[in-house]
Design an enzyme around this catalytic site. Structure first.
Site, mmCIF file in Angstrom:
data_model
loop_
_atom_site.group_PDB
_atom_site.id
_atom_site.type_symbol
_atom_site.label_atom_id
_atom_site.label_comp_id
_atom_site.label_asym_id
_atom_site.label_seq_id
_atom_site.Cartn_x
_atom_site.Cartn_y
_atom_site.Cartn_z
ATOM 1 N N ASP A 196 44.561 55.151 33.020
ATOM 2 C CA ASP A 196 43.462 54.204 33.233
ATOM 3 C C ASP A 196 42.731 53.990 31.903
ATOM 4 O OD1 ASP A 196 41.666 53.306 35.991
ATOM 5 O OD2 ASP A 196 40.683 53.217 34.031
ATOM 6 N N ILE A 197 42.388 52.764 31.616
ATOM 7 C CA ILE A 197 41.762 52.425 30.331
ATOM 8 C C ILE A 197 40.336 52.974 30.230
ATOM 9 C CG2 ILE A 197 40.673 50.182 30.848
ATOM 10 C CD1 ILE A 197 42.196 49.090 28.366
ATOM 11 N N ASN A 217 41.335 51.755 46.298
ATOM 12 C CA ASN A 217 40.273 50.855 46.747
ATOM 13 C C ASN A 217 40.885 49.567 47.295
ATOM 14 O OD1 ASN A 217 38.055 52.503 45.903
ATOM 15 N ND2 ASN A 217 38.542 51.967 43.785
ATOM 16 N N GLU A 240 38.695 46.291 41.775
ATOM 17 C CA GLU A 240 38.532 45.392 40.628
ATOM 18 C C GLU A 240 39.818 44.592 40.382
ATOM 19 O OE1 GLU A 240 37.361 47.726 37.134
ATOM 20 O OE2 GLU A 240 38.462 46.342 35.863
ATOM 21 N N VAL A 241 40.948 45.244 40.604
ATOM 22 C CA VAL A 241 42.233 44.605 40.296
ATOM 23 C C VAL A 241 43.005 44.394 41.604
ATOM 24 C CG1 VAL A 241 44.371 44.768 38.991
ATOM 25 C CG2 VAL A 241 42.269 45.768 38.050
ATOM 26 N N HIS A 300 47.093 49.697 43.912
ATOM 27 C CA HIS A 300 47.241 50.814 42.984
ATOM 28 C C HIS A 300 46.598 52.050 43.570
ATOM 29 C CE1 HIS A 300 43.551 48.564 41.985
ATOM 30 N NE2 HIS A 300 43.007 49.738 41.670
ATOM 31 N N HIS A 303 44.846 55.624 42.303
ATOM 32 C CA HIS A 303 44.310 56.426 41.201
ATOM 33 C C HIS A 303 44.666 57.889 41.468
ATOM 34 C CE1 HIS A 303 41.158 53.338 39.926
ATOM 35 N NE2 HIS A 303 41.419 52.926 41.163
HETATM 36 P P1 5GP Z 1 39.923 49.505 41.095
HETATM 37 O O1 5GP Z 1 38.444 49.435 40.931
HETATM 38 O O2 5GP Z 1 40.531 48.131 41.285
HETATM 39 O O3 5GP Z 1 40.354 50.493 42.136
HETATM 40 O O4 5GP Z 1 40.476 50.112 39.749
HETATM 41 C C1 5GP Z 1 40.962 49.359 38.705
HETATM 42 C C2 5GP Z 1 41.126 50.310 37.538
HETATM 43 O O5 5GP Z 1 41.878 49.630 36.548
HETATM 44 C C3 5GP Z 1 39.804 50.726 36.884
HETATM 45 O O6 5GP Z 1 39.693 52.141 36.941
HETATM 46 C C4 5GP Z 1 39.911 50.206 35.453
HETATM 47 O O7 5GP Z 1 39.394 51.082 34.488
HETATM 48 C C5 5GP Z 1 41.407 50.014 35.280
HETATM 49 N N1 5GP Z 1 41.772 48.945 34.367
HETATM 50 C C6 5GP Z 1 41.248 47.685 34.309
HETATM 51 N N2 5GP Z 1 41.843 46.957 33.358
HETATM 52 C C7 5GP Z 1 42.781 47.783 32.801
HETATM 53 C C8 5GP Z 1 43.716 47.601 31.746
HETATM 54 O O8 5GP Z 1 43.832 46.544 31.138
HETATM 55 N N3 5GP Z 1 44.520 48.666 31.455
HETATM 56 C C9 5GP Z 1 44.424 49.855 32.115
HETATM 57 N N4 5GP Z 1 45.260 50.833 31.737
HETATM 58 N N5 5GP Z 1 43.549 50.059 33.110
HETATM 59 C C10 5GP Z 1 42.732 49.033 33.438
#
Ligand code: 5GP
Length: 121
Positions: free
Chosen positions: A33-34, A91, A99-100, A104, A106
């Site tokens: 994760d970034i 999520n 967010e994405v 996915h 984690h």
């Molecule tokens: P969500 O909130 O959708 O469950 O988690 C999305 C995750 O993707 C976040 O923890 C965020 O830090 C990670 N993320 C967002 N953009 C990027 C990216 O460009 N590269 C990587 N490796 N992780 C990302």
């Protein structure tokens, strides 16, 4: 809701954006994760276009389902966190702050992870 193939994980899968790859096979890609929220913070995504766990579990083939979940377990094992413990989070939808919009999971580990939920944002 239709899958939006401009999301960041779709772009990583297409090789348009780099990632710190940890594992890849026919069914799954795992990368760091970034913005890590624990010493170990790995994202595991299916190769197919699915928005959420519900979408993936309803639409994916048995082969994709088995391949993805085996890869998830393999990545956690190879990360060396089985003994100390880890947390899986996926999520989905606005209340979760997803967010994405590409399914996915984690993998969070490497410290005491505390209570499952913090205060609401
Ligand atoms: P969500 O909130 O959708 O469950 O988690 C999305 C995750 O993707 C976040 O923890 C965020 O830090 C990670 N993320 C967002 N953009 C990027 C990216 O460009 N590269 C990587 N490796 N992780 C990302």
């Amino acid at each position: 809701m239709a899958y939006d193939d401009s999301n960041i994980f779709a772009r990583i899968l297409r090789g348009e954006i780099p990632c710190a790859k940890i594992y890849e096979d026919e069914f799954a890609l795992a990368f760091s994760d970034i913005r890590p929220q624990a010493p170990t913070h790995i994202l595991v995504i299916p190769k197919g276009q699915y928005i959420s766990a519900a979408d993936f579990n309803a639409q994916a083939s048995d082969e994709e389902l088995a391949g993805f979940y085996r890869a998830l377990a393999y990545v956690a094992r190879e990360a060396g966190v089985e003994e100390s413990g880890y947390r899986l989070i996926s999520n989905a939808g606005p209340d979760s702050h997803q967010e994405v919009p590409h399914f996915h999971v984690h993998i969070l580990a490497g410290q005491k992870l505390g209570r499952m939920l913090g205060p609401p944002l």
